[in-house]
Design a protein around this motif. Structure first.
Motif, mmCIF file in Angstrom:
data_model
loop_
_atom_site.group_PDB
_atom_site.id
_atom_site.type_symbol
_atom_site.label_atom_id
_atom_site.label_comp_id
_atom_site.label_asym_id
_atom_site.label_seq_id
_atom_site.Cartn_x
_atom_site.Cartn_y
_atom_site.Cartn_z
ATOM 1 N N ASP A 69 0.846 -1.184 0.000
ATOM 2 C CA ASP A 69 0.000 0.000 0.000
ATOM 3 C C ASP A 69 0.889 1.245 0.000
ATOM 4 N N HIS A 70 0.341 2.378 0.401
ATOM 5 C CA HIS A 70 1.062 3.652 0.364
ATOM 6 C C HIS A 70 2.272 3.671 1.306
ATOM 7 N N CYS A 71 2.282 2.813 2.294
ATOM 8 C CA CYS A 71 3.361 2.782 3.298
ATOM 9 C C CYS A 71 4.060 1.425 3.274
ATOM 10 N N PRO A 72 4.998 1.226 2.338
ATOM 11 C CA PRO A 72 5.645 -0.086 2.239
ATOM 12 C C PRO A 72 6.458 -0.453 3.472
ATOM 13 N N PHE A 73 6.852 0.537 4.269
ATOM 14 C CA PHE A 73 7.598 0.221 5.488
ATOM 15 C C PHE A 73 6.714 -0.485 6.503
ATOM 16 N N PHE A 74 5.384 -0.401 6.339
ATOM 17 C CA PHE A 74 4.466 -1.159 7.185
ATOM 18 C C PHE A 74 3.959 -2.410 6.470
ATOM 19 N N SER A 75 3.558 -2.270 5.191
ATOM 20 C CA SER A 75 2.905 -3.383 4.501
ATOM 21 C C SER A 75 3.875 -4.405 3.902
ATOM 22 N N LYS A 76 5.056 -3.962 3.479
ATOM 23 C CA LYS A 76 6.036 -4.863 2.863
ATOM 24 C C LYS A 76 7.455 -4.467 3.278
ATOM 25 N N PRO A 77 7.756 -4.495 4.576
ATOM 26 C CA PRO A 77 9.071 -4.013 5.021
ATOM 27 C C PRO A 77 10.251 -4.813 4.463
ATOM 28 N N GLN A 78 10.100 -6.121 4.290
ATOM 29 C CA GLN A 78 11.205 -6.914 3.761
ATOM 30 C C GLN A 78 11.476 -6.564 2.299
ATOM 31 N N SER A 79 10.413 -6.370 1.528
ATOM 32 C CA SER A 79 10.578 -5.989 0.118
ATOM 33 C C SER A 79 11.212 -4.611 0.001
ATOM 34 N N LEU A 80 10.783 -3.680 0.838
ATOM 35 C CA LEU A 80 11.359 -2.342 0.834
ATOM 36 C C LEU A 80 12.834 -2.395 1.206
ATOM 37 N N HIS A 81 13.163 -3.173 2.224
ATOM 38 C CA HIS A 81 14.558 -3.314 2.652
ATOM 39 C C HIS A 81 15.423 -3.854 1.520
ATOM 40 N N LYS A 82 14.926 -4.862 0.834
ATOM 41 C CA LYS A 82 15.675 -5.462 -0.279
ATOM 42 C C LYS A 82 15.962 -4.417 -1.356
ATOM 43 N N ILE A 83 14.968 -3.594 -1.677
ATOM 44 C CA ILE A 83 15.152 -2.547 -2.693
ATOM 45 C C ILE A 83 16.135 -1.498 -2.219
ATOM 46 N N LEU A 84 16.028 -1.077 -0.984
ATOM 47 C CA LEU A 84 16.943 -0.050 -0.450
ATOM 48 C C LEU A 84 18.385 -0.541 -0.449
ATOM 49 N N VAL A 85 18.580 -1.811 -0.118
ATOM 50 C CA VAL A 85 19.931 -2.374 -0.162
ATOM 51 C C VAL A 85 20.427 -2.407 -1.608
ATOM 52 N N GLU A 86 19.551 -2.782 -2.534
ATOM 53 C CA GLU A 86 19.923 -2.802 -3.949
ATOM 54 C C GLU A 86 20.307 -1.414 -4.444
ATOM 55 N N ILE A 87 19.533 -0.406 -4.072
ATOM 56 C CA ILE A 87 19.847 0.978 -4.462
ATOM 57 C C ILE A 87 21.186 1.414 -3.875
ATOM 58 N N ALA A 88 21.426 1.059 -2.626
ATOM 59 C CA ALA A 88 22.676 1.457 -1.959
ATOM 60 C C ALA A 88 23.898 0.851 -2.655
ATOM 61 N N GLN A 89 23.722 -0.282 -3.336
ATOM 62 C CA GLN A 89 24.846 -0.948 -3.991
ATOM 63 C C GLN A 89 25.048 -0.517 -5.438
ATOM 64 N N ILE A 90 24.178 0.338 -5.967
ATOM 65 C CA ILE A 90 24.313 0.815 -7.342
ATOM 66 C C ILE A 90 25.468 1.808 -7.398
ATOM 67 N N GLN A 91 26.395 1.581 -8.327
ATOM 68 C CA GLN A 91 27.564 2.466 -8.461
ATOM 69 C C GLN A 91 27.202 3.765 -9.118
#
Length: 85
Positions: free
Chosen positions: A63-85
């Motif tokens: 939903d509008h707040c992925p940190f509540f509805s899909k925190p693991q998916s959001l975390h995976k994306i944030l880690v992926e973004i952090a690793q982009i050169q």
């Protein structure tokens, strides 16, 4: 409700000033929440078209707040973004 915290209103009420020479210097990514009822996928796609980010990621079932509805998916994306050169 357990995770809810008070938020200061001051920063929300202050006018945001962006200078033309600095705007766009920060890398931007967009995380689209596909089951968002606040911003439909069409509205989100329009936002992306009008102000293209470096990359777009999608979270199905969020939903509008992925940190509540899909925190693991959001975390995976944030880690992926952090690793982009």
């Amino acid at each position: 409700m357990v995770s809810m915290r008070q938020s200061p209103i001051g920063p929300i009420m202050e006018k945001l000033c962006l200078s033309p020479d600095k705007y766009g210097t920060a890398r931007r990514f967009y995380i689209q929440t596909l089951d968002d009822r606040a911003l439909s996928p069409d509205v989100q796609e329009k936002l992306v078209r009008e102000n293209p980010p470096e990359g777009v990621f999608k979270i199905k079932g969020s939903d509008h707040c992925p940190f509540f509805s899909k925190p693991q998916s959001l975390h995976k994306i944030l880690v992926e973004i952090a690793q982009i050169q």
